[in-house]
Design an enzyme around this catalytic site. Structure first.
Site, mmCIF file in Angstrom:
data_model
loop_
_atom_site.group_PDB
_atom_site.id
_atom_site.type_symbol
_atom_site.label_atom_id
_atom_site.label_comp_id
_atom_site.label_asym_id
_atom_site.label_seq_id
_atom_site.Cartn_x
_atom_site.Cartn_y
_atom_site.Cartn_z
ATOM 1 N N THR A 92 0.842 -1.190 0.000
ATOM 2 C CA THR A 92 0.000 0.000 0.000
ATOM 3 C C THR A 92 0.876 1.239 0.000
ATOM 4 O O THR A 92 1.758 1.396 0.865
ATOM 5 C CB THR A 92 -0.959 0.021 1.206
ATOM 6 O OG1 THR A 92 -1.680 1.253 1.226
ATOM 7 C CG2 THR A 92 -0.231 -0.154 2.528
ATOM 8 N N HIS A 102 1.801 -11.668 14.153
ATOM 9 C CA HIS A 102 2.842 -12.128 15.068
ATOM 10 C C HIS A 102 2.664 -13.599 15.463
ATOM 11 O O HIS A 102 3.536 -14.180 16.143
ATOM 12 C CB HIS A 102 2.827 -11.256 16.334
ATOM 13 C CG HIS A 102 4.155 -11.180 17.022
ATOM 14 N ND1 HIS A 102 5.241 -11.962 16.660
ATOM 15 C CD2 HIS A 102 4.601 -10.413 18.055
ATOM 16 C CE1 HIS A 102 6.267 -11.680 17.431
ATOM 17 N NE2 HIS A 102 5.911 -10.735 18.305
#
Length: 592
Positions: free
Chosen positions: A506, A562
């Site tokens: 992005t 994560h």
């Protein structure tokens, strides 16, 4: 001969489905691609369309029964194998309506004056029989087509045509919004819109009938022609021809056809005057088509720019107004008054006040989907963001040296984004954990690097996919990004071009942002945000001594899941991109 309707393959891992509801029963007539039944699987609920047109002779699977892919669900034939009770009333009603229609046409000729009261029932019967041709075999159903593998339904956002309007082949009928793309549905045939079956803001499944288009049936005549006849007749004669305008309504839209001519001989003056004004409304509606058939993006852009769509001549196919036409008109409007009023009110000319101030607007379907996926992603994943600063001074110099030749040879502008995309794709090959996805307790490593490119549109954020990015050069990447972004904003993107991404890029720096913490969208595990490239003083080494120089810098922010990607993994991945960009050895990868 009968045709079997089988349960089709609904996905690689789907092996069976449950019949939740039959939309048709034995003896019903169905059209090709018309919905027959609803099927529920562990992945999707959808409708099964009819493969052929005909009569349902037999239903082999009952509701709430589960069958395997490939099983026969029903049989469709010409009706010889089913009960004759269903077609018989249809035939009888059509025969009786034909007789009533013939009687209605003869009544004004046989006794136009002595029996005005008998003419009234004659009007009522053809009027009641009008819906029959519209819902019968004379019309063709316009169904919601398949708009991608994972798209099962769509919402009607706006009808571009109304009942009675004439449409040409491939002329847009309505606008449909799905969770992947907004698009227009064209008419499969030329004719008259006889019936609209789905209202605006209503959601229907793929294969559902949206409208019915047929020949010039008496669908719009009572509304359009009936008011014309009394206006051309004298008030004294209005009582007597009351029965005549309704039967004559059908030939009015097509005065050149030979069939209606005998029916209008009884009132020659009225017939001569009625067809004359009839083409005028049609021409007027055709003139307004250029304004009507604009995409929501173009319409909203025109409102924001203060451009009158009626004053623009479109450059698209069939005179369609495109985004570029609106921008050119807006630019012309800004430059034109600049000469007479040089610097009268520069502040007012640059500031735009949104029409949304003080209003409440419902979320679009795309915005609802984005909201749901963003919340789901934040709830189901453990997201973390790591940011690095990259010195792209050498890359900026290479870009400045090459952008002229690049534009001349490829036709595309050379920005920083293709370099970022290639560097990220190469780093994904070295650190595939960033490109991986979570499947339960398994980690899936894709074989290719399919980079989703975030594109800002008027409808919301969409992410078309740049496939096999690591195998392409800068010229190929730049061209594909420009093409995908343009077609995304113009609503020309294919739904499958939005699927299959393994990693997202992005470019928030295109609007001046230094960096942000982008949200990872499932099933992907990471997204890279690139900030704006800025010049500022930096410390460099000159002859072994530190010195201050003007350098070009950019921030790269990697958000990741994560659960499978550790901070060290993210740092190594960003370090590989940083080294590739600062080295700036892309001369052999430019592709020119």
């Amino acid at each position: 001969m009968s045709t079997s309707v089988v349960l089709p393959a609904l996905g690689e891992s789907v092996t069976e489905g449950t019949v939740t509801r039959w939309l048709k029963k034995v003896g019903d007539t169905v059209q090709e691609d018309e919905g027959l039944l609803e099927i529920s699987t562990d992945k999707v609920d959808t409708e099964i369309p009819s493969p052929v047109s005909g009569v349902i002779e037999e239903i082999l699977v009952q509701e709430d029964e589960t069958v395997e892919v490939g099983a026969v669900l029903a049989k469709i034939g010409d009706g010889s194998g089913a009960s004759d009770a269903a077609p018989a009333p249809e035939q009888a009603s059509s025969d009786s309506s034909d007789q009533e229609q013939a009687a209605a046409e003869e009544t004004p000729e046989a006794a136009p004056t002595p029996e005005p009261a008998a003419a009234a029932p004659a009007v009522a019967k053809p009027t009641a029989a009008e819906p029959a041709p519209a819902s019968g075999s004379t019309g063709t159903d316009v169904v919601l087509p398949e708009l991608g593998e994972s798209v099962t339904e769509g919402t009607v956002t706006r009808w571009l045509k109304q009942v009675g309007d004439r449409v040409a082949v491939d002329e847009p009928l309505l606008e449909i919004s799905t969770d992947k793309v907004d698009t227009e549905i064209p008419s499969p045939i030329a004719g008259i819109v006889q019936e609209i079956l789905v209202k605006e803001d209503e959601t229907v499944a793929v294969g559902s009938a949206l409208a019915r288009v047929g020949d010039a049936a008496a669908t719009t005549s009572p509304a359009e022609v009936a008011p014309e006849a009394p206006s051309t007749e004298k008030p004294v004669e209005a009582d007597q021809p009351v029965a005549a305008p309704a039967p004559q309504a059908a030939p009015a839209p097509a005065p050149a056809s030979p069939a209606p001519a005998p029916a209008t001989t009884a009132s020659a003056p009225a017939a001569a005057s009625t067809p004359a004004p009839a083409p005028a409304p049609a021409a007027a509606s055709a003139d307004g088509d250029d304004v009507t058939y604009v995409t929501p993006l173009v319409r909203r852009l025109a409102q924001q720019q203060g451009v009158d769509l009626a004053a623009i001549k479109g450059s698209g196919v069939g005179g369609r107004i495109r985004k570029e036409d609106v921008l050119k008109a807006a630019e012309a409007a800004r430059t034109a008054p600049a000469t007479p009023a040089a610097q009268t009110a520069p502040a007012a000319a640059t500031r735009q006040i949104s029409e949304l101030r003080g209003t409440t607007q419902p979320m679009s379907r795309l915005r609802k989907v984005l909201a749901e996926r963003a919340v789901a992603s934040m709830q189901q994943t453990a997201q973390l963001t790591t940011v690095v600063e990259v010195d792209v001074t050498r890359l900026a110099a290479l870009r400045d040296r090459s952008k002229g030749d690049f534009l001349a040879k490829t036709g595309d502008k050379l920005s920083f984004l293709p370099f970022f995309a290639l560097a990220a794709a190469e780093a994904l090959q070295s650190y595939p954990i960033v490109n991986a996805t979570v499947d339960g307790t398994d980690i899936v490593y894709p074989a290719t690097e399919n980079v989703s490119i975030a594109v800002d549109t008027e409808r919301g954020l969409l992410t078309p996919v740049l496939r096999d990015a690591a195998t392409k050069n800068i010229a190929q990447i730049a061209h594909e990004i420009a093409d995908l972004a343009a077609r995304t904003r113009d609503n020309k993107l294919k739904p499958d071009e939005l699927a299959g991404g393994t990693f997202t890029l992005t470019n928030t720096g295109s609007r001046g942002a230094l960096f942000d913490t982008p949200v990872v969208f499932l099933p992907q595990s990471a997204i890279l945000g690139t900030g704006t490239v800025v010049k500022r003083p930096g410390v460099v080494s000159v002859d072994g001594k530190d010195a201050i120089a003007v350098r070009s810098y950019v921030f790269l922010a990697l958000s990741y899941d994560h659960r499978i990607i550790d901070g060290a993994d993210a740092a190594r991945f960003l370090g590989a991109i940083k080294a590739r960009l600062e080295d700036a050895s892309f001369e052999g990868d430019l592709g020119i």
